[in-house]
Design a protein around this motif. Structure first.
Motif, mmCIF file in Angstrom:
data_model
loop_
_atom_site.group_PDB
_atom_site.id
_atom_site.type_symbol
_atom_site.label_atom_id
_atom_site.label_comp_id
_atom_site.label_asym_id
_atom_site.label_seq_id
_atom_site.Cartn_x
_atom_site.Cartn_y
_atom_site.Cartn_z
ATOM 1 N N ASN A 29 27.186 11.387 -19.299
ATOM 2 C CA ASN A 29 28.194 10.431 -19.732
ATOM 3 C C ASN A 29 29.521 10.593 -19.001
ATOM 4 O OD1 ASN A 29 26.503 9.167 -21.520
ATOM 5 N ND2 ASN A 29 27.129 10.385 -23.279
ATOM 6 N N SER A 30 29.885 11.810 -18.653
ATOM 7 C CA SER A 30 31.158 12.035 -17.978
ATOM 8 C C SER A 30 31.120 11.616 -16.517
ATOM 9 C CB SER A 30 31.545 13.518 -18.060
ATOM 10 O OG SER A 30 30.736 14.288 -17.183
ATOM 11 N N GLY A 31 29.930 11.473 -15.966
ATOM 12 C CA GLY A 31 29.793 11.181 -14.547
ATOM 13 C C GLY A 31 29.978 12.374 -13.653
ATOM 14 N N ARG A 32 30.121 13.558 -14.229
ATOM 15 C CA ARG A 32 30.384 14.760 -13.430
ATOM 16 C C ARG A 32 29.105 15.480 -13.026
ATOM 17 N NH1 ARG A 32 35.773 17.187 -14.405
ATOM 18 N NH2 ARG A 32 35.090 18.461 -12.658
ATOM 19 N N GLU A 33 27.961 15.053 -13.556
ATOM 20 C CA GLU A 33 26.678 15.673 -13.199
ATOM 21 C C GLU A 33 25.647 14.593 -12.904
ATOM 22 O OE1 GLU A 33 27.136 19.633 -16.036
ATOM 23 O OE2 GLU A 33 25.530 18.202 -16.408
ATOM 24 N N ALA A 34 24.979 14.749 -11.787
ATOM 25 C CA ALA A 34 23.814 13.924 -11.456
ATOM 26 C C ALA A 34 22.590 14.825 -11.525
ATOM 27 C CB ALA A 34 23.952 13.318 -10.069
ATOM 28 N N HIS A 81 26.570 5.244 -11.366
ATOM 29 C CA HIS A 81 27.605 6.150 -11.852
ATOM 30 C C HIS A 81 28.360 5.483 -13.001
ATOM 31 C CE1 HIS A 81 31.219 8.668 -11.927
ATOM 32 N NE2 HIS A 81 30.402 9.609 -11.475
ATOM 33 N N PRO A 82 28.534 6.165 -14.125
ATOM 34 C CA PRO A 82 29.087 5.509 -15.308
ATOM 35 C C PRO A 82 30.560 5.130 -15.183
ATOM 36 C CG PRO A 82 28.816 7.862 -15.697
ATOM 37 C CD PRO A 82 28.156 7.559 -14.394
ATOM 38 N N ASN A 83 31.300 5.755 -14.266
ATOM 39 C CA ASN A 83 32.720 5.447 -14.113
ATOM 40 C C ASN A 83 32.982 4.465 -12.981
ATOM 41 O OD1 ASN A 83 33.146 7.319 -16.174
ATOM 42 N ND2 ASN A 83 33.470 8.998 -14.741
ATOM 43 N N THR A 88 0.834 -1.194 0.000
ATOM 44 C CA THR A 88 0.000 0.000 0.000
ATOM 45 C C THR A 88 0.870 1.245 0.000
ATOM 46 O OG1 THR A 88 -0.073 -0.108 2.411
ATOM 47 C CG2 THR A 88 -1.858 -1.180 1.215
ATOM 48 N N ASP A 89 0.242 2.385 -0.179
ATOM 49 C CA ASP A 89 0.870 3.694 -0.118
ATOM 50 C C ASP A 89 1.866 3.894 -1.256
ATOM 51 O OD1 ASP A 89 1.281 6.242 0.708
ATOM 52 O OD2 ASP A 89 2.211 5.767 2.614
ATOM 53 N N HIS A 90 3.127 3.520 -1.109
ATOM 54 C CA HIS A 90 4.126 3.748 -2.141
ATOM 55 C C HIS A 90 4.152 2.553 -3.098
ATOM 56 C CE1 HIS A 90 5.775 6.281 1.282
ATOM 57 N NE2 HIS A 90 5.396 7.138 0.352
ATOM 58 N N SER A 91 3.606 2.747 -4.290
ATOM 59 C CA SER A 91 3.377 1.626 -5.207
ATOM 60 C C SER A 91 4.343 1.567 -6.381
ATOM 61 C CB SER A 91 1.945 1.696 -5.756
ATOM 62 O OG SER A 91 1.753 2.899 -6.494
ATOM 63 N N THR A 92 5.218 2.587 -6.543
ATOM 64 C CA THR A 92 6.143 2.561 -7.672
ATOM 65 C C THR A 92 7.271 1.572 -7.387
ATOM 66 O OG1 THR A 92 7.435 4.394 -6.774
ATOM 67 C CG2 THR A 92 5.650 4.944 -8.298
ATOM 68 N N ARG A 93 7.746 0.917 -8.436
ATOM 69 C CA ARG A 93 8.860 -0.020 -8.337
ATOM 70 C C ARG A 93 9.911 0.423 -9.353
ATOM 71 N NH1 ARG A 93 6.389 -0.331 -4.445
ATOM 72 N NH2 ARG A 93 4.872 -1.931 -3.869
ATOM 73 N N THR A 94 10.802 1.290 -8.907
ATOM 74 C CA THR A 94 11.807 1.851 -9.801
ATOM 75 C C THR A 94 12.765 0.761 -10.266
ATOM 76 O OG1 THR A 94 11.675 3.966 -8.672
ATOM 77 C CG2 THR A 94 13.642 3.569 -9.986
ATOM 78 N N LEU A 95 13.173 0.823 -11.535
ATOM 79 C CA LEU A 95 14.058 -0.170 -12.137
ATOM 80 C C LEU A 95 15.348 0.493 -12.596
ATOM 81 C CD1 LEU A 95 11.467 -1.990 -14.461
ATOM 82 C CD2 LEU A 95 11.997 -2.480 -12.052
ATOM 83 N N LEU A 96 16.468 -0.210 -12.404
ATOM 84 C CA LEU A 96 17.753 0.217 -12.939
ATOM 85 C C LEU A 96 18.467 -1.024 -13.461
ATOM 86 C CD1 LEU A 96 20.092 2.291 -13.338
ATOM 87 C CD2 LEU A 96 20.917 1.543 -11.096
ATOM 88 N N LEU A 97 18.675 -1.087 -14.760
ATOM 89 C CA LEU A 97 19.412 -2.184 -15.375
ATOM 90 C C LEU A 97 20.883 -1.780 -15.422
ATOM 91 C CD1 LEU A 97 18.645 -4.945 -16.621
ATOM 92 C CD2 LEU A 97 18.664 -3.822 -18.846
ATOM 93 N N SER A 98 21.733 -2.536 -14.741
ATOM 94 C CA SER A 98 23.137 -2.165 -14.619
ATOM 95 C C SER A 98 23.856 -2.212 -15.966
ATOM 96 C CB SER A 98 23.851 -3.098 -13.634
ATOM 97 O OG SER A 98 25.245 -2.834 -13.606
ATOM 98 N N GLN A 99 24.637 -1.171 -16.237
ATOM 99 C CA GLN A 99 25.509 -1.163 -17.403
ATOM 100 C C GLN A 99 26.867 -1.768 -17.069
ATOM 101 O OE1 GLN A 99 24.197 -0.070 -20.453
ATOM 102 N NE2 GLN A 99 22.390 -0.131 -19.111
ATOM 103 N N GLN A 100 27.257 -1.706 -15.790
ATOM 104 C CA GLN A 100 28.534 -2.260 -15.356
ATOM 105 C C GLN A 100 28.483 -3.776 -15.218
ATOM 106 O OE1 GLN A 100 31.464 -0.530 -14.114
ATOM 107 N NE2 GLN A 100 30.773 1.468 -14.824
ATOM 108 N N GLU A 101 27.365 -4.284 -14.774
ATOM 109 C CA GLU A 101 27.181 -5.722 -14.568
ATOM 110 C C GLU A 101 25.953 -6.184 -15.350
ATOM 111 O OE1 GLU A 101 29.151 -7.948 -12.845
ATOM 112 O OE2 GLU A 101 30.532 -6.241 -12.847
#
Length: 480
Positions: free
Chosen positions: A339-344, A222-224, A147-160
Motif C-alpha cells: 500500500n505504501s508503494g515502498r515495496e515491490a 504503483h499505488p502513488n 504458441t509457446d507463451h500462453s499466459t495473458r496477464t491482467l492488470l485492472l488499473s486503480q488509477q484509471e
C-alpha cells in the motif's frame, strides 16, 4: 549425564533447524517433502494443498480467495477461515466454467465484476461475492492465441478505472514476429473497457505500452505514481559471437512501461529490444564486452535469432533499457506493490535452462514513495530474498515454484506454488514471533540503496544465531 561437547553439537544443530524453519505451527506440512526457508522477521504457513496448478490469485471484498487453477481451466473460490492466527480453507467451489483459463485474474474496485483470461480471450462475469457465484459471461478481447507463451496477464488499473492492461508473450524462444509492431506479439497493451461494444482484436487494437517484450508475465501499478511496471522472462539457449553464454545471461528484467493517467514517459510505447537485444547479467562471460555493464543491452548472433539483420550493441543501446535486472533464468512471474508503494514483491518460478537451479523464491525490491526503485540500474542485489526453497538441488522436482500473489488488508501475502498445488501465506512477525499486520514500508525504509538491508535469508546474522544459541544454552545448562 551426556558429555557437554555432544550436547553442544546437538544444540547447534537445533539452533540451525529452528532458524531455518521459522514456520508457523498452523496448517499442514508442505507437500512432497518441500522444505521452505523464510527470512528472519517473517513466518509462513500452508493454507491450501491439492490445487490443480494454481496461478493467478485475488481476494474479493468478502475475504474469499479466488484462484486460477490452470490444469482445470477454471477460477475457484475458497472461503478463508482464521482462528488464533491460523488461516485455513473452509468451503471451496468453482465459480466459472472450464474455459481453459490459465493465469490472469482481476476484480473491479466495487467487487462486482470478475475478469479472467485464456490464451485467446479476456472474459468477464458479474460476480456475487456473498453467494460466491458468477453470471453474464462476456468476452472483451479476443485473437490472442499464440504458441509457446500462453499466459495473458491482467492488470485492472486503480488509477484509471475501466482501463485494463494485458500482456501477450512471444510465440517462441526467439520470435521474429515480435519485430513487427502490428503483430501484437511480445507486447503489453491497455484497453478501455468502459466504452467497448464488441470484443477488441488484441493484435489490431489497444494502446501499446511496450513492444519487444519477450514475456512480461508480471504486471503491477504503483499505488502513488500510477506507473506501470513489468517483470520479463528473457531467452534461453543463447550464443554471442559463437560462444555459449546461456548459463548466466541474459538477465531477467524489471521494465517501466509508462502511465495510464496521462503522465508523459519516454518509455511508453517504446521498443524494448526483443528479439535482437537482451540485458547483460554476467558481463565477463560475454565476448567483446568492452562497452557493456550489468543491465545494458547487447545484440546476439544471427544464428540465435535466425536473422538479426546485423543488429549491433550500438543499436541495442538505443532501445528502451530495463530499470533493473535479475539473475538469468529465475523466471519472474508476478509483481505486487504494497500500500505504501515502498515495496515491490516479485515471485520467481525458477530456472530450467541452467546447470545449477536458481530462483524458486519470493523477493522484495525497495522503491521510493514516488515510484522509483531505490537500487541503481546496474545493481545485482536489488531483490532481497524473503521466502525460498532451502535446498535448490531438489528443484524443480521437489520444491515450490512460486507464481501469483495476493496481499490482504493486513499486508500478509498469499502466494501460489503451481508445481506443488499449494497456497502459502507469508507474514511479517513482531519481536515475539507472532505474525504482525503488514509487510509494508518498514523493510524498505531501512533498506540500503541496493535494497539488501533489513532482511536476511539463511544463514542468519551472527547476532540472531548467538542470541538464540545463548537462550538454548541456558536451558541446556539448567537441564544438565
Amino acid at each position: 549425564m551426556r558429555p557437554i561437547t555432544t550436547s553442544l553439537v546437538g544444540l547447534s544443530a537445533l539452533v540451525s533447524g529452528l532458524v531455518s524453519a521459522q514456520s508457523s505451527s498452523c496448517g499442514p506440512a508442505p507437500s512432497n517433502g518441500i522444505r521452505p526457508s523464510i527470512a528472519s522477521g517473517y513466518t509462513y504457513q500452508v493454507v491450501a494443498t491439492g490445487l490443480a496448478k494454481p496461478r493467478g490469485l485475488i481476494l474479493d471484498q468478502q475475504g474469499n480467495l479466488l484462484v486460477v487453477e490452470a490444469d482445470r481451466g477454471v477460477i475457484s473460490s475458497h472461503e478463508i477461515v482464521e482462528q488464533n492466527g491460523c488461516v485455513s480453507i473452509g468451503r471451496s467451489s468453482d465459480i466459472t466454467d472450464q474455459l481453459e483459463l490459465n493465469h490472469g485474474i482481476e476484480l473491479s474496485a466495487d467487487g462486482r465484476t470478475l475478469y479472467g483470461s485464456s490464451a485467446d480471450n479476456l472474459y468477464s462475469w458479474t460476480y456475487d461475492g456473498a453467494a460466491r457465484s458468477t453470471s453474464d459471461q462476456t468476452i472483451h478481447i479476443n485473437n490472442m492465441t499464440g504458441t509457446d507463451h500462453s499466459t495473458r496477464t491482467l492488470l485492472l488499473s486503480q488509477q484509471e478505472p475501466g482501463m485494463i492492461v494485458v500482456s501477450k508473450g512471444s510465440l517462441s524462444n526467439i520470435d521474429i514476429l515480435a519485430t513487427d509492431i502490428t503483430s501484437g506479439s511480445s507486447q503489453v497493451k491497455a484497453f478501455n473497457l468502459t466504452n467497448s461494444t464488441s470484443p477488441y482484436d488484441y493484435n489490431a487494437e489497444g494502446l501499446v505500452l511496450g513492444w519487444g517484450l519477450r514475456n512480461e508475465v508480471g504486471i503491477g501499478e504503483h499505488p502513488n505514481s500510477g506507473g506501470i511496471w513489468g517483470v520479463e522472462n528473457s531467452a534461453d539457449q543463447m550464443n554471442r559471437m559463437g560462444v555459449d553464454i546461456h548459463e548466466d545471461n541474459p538477465a531477467e528484467k524489471l521494465n517501466f512501461l509508462g502511465y495510464l493517467n496521462g503522465t508523459a514517459s519516454e518509455n511508453q510505447g517504446g521498443n524494448f529490444g526483443y528479439p535482437w537485444c537482451f540485458a547483460a547479467w554476467e558481463v565477463e562471460d560475454l565476448p567483446d564486452n568492452g562497452n557493456l555493464s550489468v543491465g545494458s543491452q547487447f545484440a546476439i548472433d544471427a544464428s540465435s535469432a535466425s536473422n538479426n539483420e546485423n543488429r549491433t550493441d550500438e543499436f541495442c543501446a538505443e532501445q528502451v533499457a530495463p530499470r533493473l535486472v535479475f539473475q538469468a533464468h529465475m523466471a519472474p512471474m508476478d509483481i505486487k506493490f504494497n500500500n505504501s508503494g515502498r515495496e515491490a514483491w516479485v515471485t520467481f518460478r525458477g530456472s530450467w535452462n541452467r546447470d545449477e537451479p536458481v530462483g524458486y523464491k519470493m523477493s522484495v525490491v525497495a522503491f521510493t514513495e514516488g515510484g522509483e526503485p531505490v537500487a541503481d540500474r546496474d545493481s545485482m542485489t536489488a531483490a532481497t530474498d524473503i521466502f525460498a526453497n532451502e535446498d535448490l538441488s531438489r528443484c524443480p522436482g521437489n520444491c515450490m515454484r512460486l507464481v501469483g500473489m495476493a496481499i490482504d488488508p493486513q499486508g500478509r501475502i498469499y502466494v501460489a506454488s503451481d508445481a506443488s498445488g499449494e497456497i502459502y501465506l507469508v507474514s511479517r512477525t513482531d519481536n515475539s514471533g507472532t505474525p504482525a499486520g503488514s509487510p509494508t514500508s518498514s523493510a524498505s525504509a531501512s533498506a540500503s540503496a541496493t535494497g539488501n538491508a533489513g532482511h536476511s535469508l539463511h544463514p542468519p546474522t551472527s547476532g540472531d544465531s548467538l542470541g538464540l544459541f545463548a537462550s538454548l544454552l541456558g536451558l541446556l545448562l539448567c537441564w544438565l
